[in-house]
Write an enzyme that holds these catalytic residues in place. Structure first.
Site, PDB file in Angstrom:
ATOM      1  N   GLY A  55       0.774  -1.237   0.000  1.00  0.00           N
ATOM      2  CA  GLY A  55       0.000   0.000   0.000  1.00  0.00           C
ATOM      3  C   GLY A  55       0.808   1.293   0.000  1.00  0.00           C
ATOM      4  N   ASP A  75      -4.577  -5.416  -6.302  1.00  0.00           N
ATOM      5  CA  ASP A  75      -3.487  -6.381  -6.088  1.00  0.00           C
ATOM      6  C   ASP A  75      -4.078  -7.779  -5.871  1.00  0.00           C
ATOM      7  OD1 ASP A  75      -0.271  -5.865  -5.223  1.00  0.00           O
ATOM      8  OD2 ASP A  75      -1.092  -7.854  -4.779  1.00  0.00           O
ATOM      9  N   ASP A 116       3.481  -0.689 -10.088  1.00  0.00           N
ATOM     10  CA  ASP A 116       4.734  -1.226  -9.533  1.00  0.00           C
ATOM     11  C   ASP A 116       4.652  -2.754  -9.599  1.00  0.00           C
ATOM     12  OD1 ASP A 116       7.196  -0.917  -8.286  1.00  0.00           O
ATOM     13  OD2 ASP A 116       6.357  -0.895  -6.263  1.00  0.00           O
ATOM     14  N   LYS A 156       6.900  -0.173 -13.515  1.00  0.00           N
ATOM     15  CA  LYS A 156       8.208  -0.813 -13.289  1.00  0.00           C
ATOM     16  C   LYS A 156       8.459  -1.781 -14.436  1.00  0.00           C
ATOM     17  CE  LYS A 156       8.655  -3.534  -9.609  1.00  0.00           C
ATOM     18  NZ  LYS A 156       8.900  -3.423  -8.165  1.00  0.00           N
TER      19      LYS A 156
HETATM   20  C1  SAM Z   1       6.593  -4.563  -5.579  1.00  0.00           C
HETATM   21  S1  SAM Z   1       4.965  -4.995  -5.069  1.00  0.00           S
HETATM   22  C2  SAM Z   1       4.157  -3.439  -5.040  1.00  0.00           C
HETATM   23  C3  SAM Z   1       4.521  -2.553  -3.882  1.00  0.00           C
HETATM   24  C4  SAM Z   1       3.618  -1.330  -3.802  1.00  0.00           C
HETATM   25  N1  SAM Z   1       3.863  -0.440  -4.910  1.00  0.00           N
HETATM   26  C5  SAM Z   1       3.799  -0.561  -2.527  1.00  0.00           C
HETATM   27  O1  SAM Z   1       4.361   0.533  -2.554  1.00  0.00           O
HETATM   28  O2  SAM Z   1       3.342  -1.031  -1.464  1.00  0.00           O
HETATM   29  C6  SAM Z   1       4.323  -5.760  -6.512  1.00  0.00           C
HETATM   30  C7  SAM Z   1       2.898  -6.257  -6.361  1.00  0.00           C
HETATM   31  O3  SAM Z   1       2.385  -6.683  -7.643  1.00  0.00           O
HETATM   32  C8  SAM Z   1       1.357  -7.620  -7.349  1.00  0.00           C
HETATM   33  N2  SAM Z   1       0.946  -8.380  -8.533  1.00  0.00           N
HETATM   34  C9  SAM Z   1       1.681  -9.253  -9.269  1.00  0.00           C
HETATM   35  N3  SAM Z   1       0.954  -9.773 -10.281  1.00  0.00           N
HETATM   36  C10 SAM Z   1      -0.282  -9.204 -10.191  1.00  0.00           C
HETATM   37  C11 SAM Z   1      -1.471  -9.342 -10.962  1.00  0.00           C
HETATM   38  N4  SAM Z   1      -1.527 -10.150 -12.008  1.00  0.00           N
HETATM   39  N5  SAM Z   1      -2.555  -8.619 -10.600  1.00  0.00           N
HETATM   40  C12 SAM Z   1      -2.498  -7.797  -9.518  1.00  0.00           C
HETATM   41  N6  SAM Z   1      -1.389  -7.620  -8.752  1.00  0.00           N
HETATM   42  C13 SAM Z   1      -0.296  -8.309  -9.084  1.00  0.00           C
HETATM   43  C14 SAM Z   1       1.992  -8.505  -6.271  1.00  0.00           C
HETATM   44  O4  SAM Z   1       1.011  -9.204  -5.543  1.00  0.00           O
HETATM   45  C15 SAM Z   1       2.764  -7.474  -5.442  1.00  0.00           C
HETATM   46  O5  SAM Z   1       2.061  -7.125  -4.273  1.00  0.00           O
END
Ligand code: SAM
Length: 250
Positions: A55, A75, A116, A156
């Site tokens: 978050g 997410d 991200d 990203k």
């Molecule tokens: C690096 S983290 C994001 C961190 C976030 N930006 C923060 O500041 O808290 C990447 C996220 O992408 C999500 N993710 C990966 N594939 C996904 C998908 N197909 N649909 C939704 N979320 C996805 C993962 O569950 C993960 O929580």
């Protein structure tokens, strides 16, 4: 956990800063640094945060959008509630999740999309990079049509094969496209943010292909097989169906 991981974790200034400022993740500073340089989000904006858990970016988006703004985070994993943000739990690439978002928007335009998103990493760079590339293409193909002309998009990406094709596809859709490495990205990291500003009212060149198709076509042209060679990845949050592009030289 290894001693090395533990000491790096403790020394990480962005993690400490995030903790003291109440951000849930150090990555909050990556979005703040993108914002500082490119002014992507304005007060009153409707902002879509893709890959929002835990978050940090949604917290920043709520601050930047202000009282009149709207933040929707998506997410796979559920987040603790974030005051001022609406959170969807689901897979952004699946129609069910996409429909929930479309219903919530009810035709309202989005002014900024911040993503991200990152798949569950296997540790094998080439495979992780290919899976991430595929995910980014799917995110762009679904979400960019929802973005208002003039709007901003940041995602990203992991450096490697196919990224030039994504940049090229982005340049057909935005007037300004730049790669940016926030200081808050770890030095060792190969992640970079693709920052796209001022969405064009129409895709240059007609945009008959999806971004995913144009990236696949470019990879095929460069001599990487895309003709049905697929490896099912079962590690990326249990997802399957990502295409892993195999080099002919391998
Ligand atoms: C690096 S983290 C994001 C961190 C976030 N930006 C923060 O500041 O808290 C990447 C996220 O992408 C999500 N993710 C990966 N594939 C996904 C998908 N197909 N649909 C939704 N979320 C996805 C993962 O569950 C993960 O929580």
């Amino acid at each position: 956990m290894s001693k090395r991981w533990y000491s790096e974790h403790r020394r990480d200034p962005w993690r400490r800063k995030a903790k003291s400022s109440g951000y849930r993740a150090r990555s909050a500073y990556k979005l703040l640094q993108c914002q500082e340089k490119f002014n992507l989000i304005r007060e009153g904006d409707t902002i879509l945060d893709i890959g929002s858990h835990p978050g940090g970016w949604s917290q920043v988006a709520v601050e930047l959008g202000g009282e009149e703004g709207r933040v929707i985070g998506i997410d796979l994993k559920p987040c603790e509630p974030i005051p001022g943000a609406e959170l969807i739990v689901g897979d952004i690439t699946e129609e069910g999740t996409q429909n929930i978002l479309l219903d919530m928007l009810d035709g309202e335009p989005i002014h900024a999309i911040v993503s991200d998103i990152s798949p569950g990493l296997t540790g094998q760079y080439e495979m992780d990079q290919a899976i991430s590339l595929d995910l980014v293409c799917m995110v762009m193909d679904f979400s960019l049509p929802l973005l208002n002309p003039g709007g901003s998009f940041v995602t990203k990406v992991f450096q490697g094969r196919g990224i030039e094709a994504v940049v090229k596809a982005a340049k057909n859709r935005f007037s300004k496209v730049q790669r940016f490495s926030p200081v808050a990205s770890r030095n060792s990291s190969s992640e970079v943010y693709l920052v796209c500003r001022n969405k064009l009212p129409k895709v240059r060149g007609g945009g008959k292909q999806t971004i995913r198709e144009s990236v696949e076509a470019e990879l095929a042209e460069q001599g990487y097989i895309t003709d049905g060679v697929e490896e099912k990845d079962s590690t990326a949050h249990g997802r399957t169906g990502f295409t892993v592009h195999k080099s002919r030289k391998e």
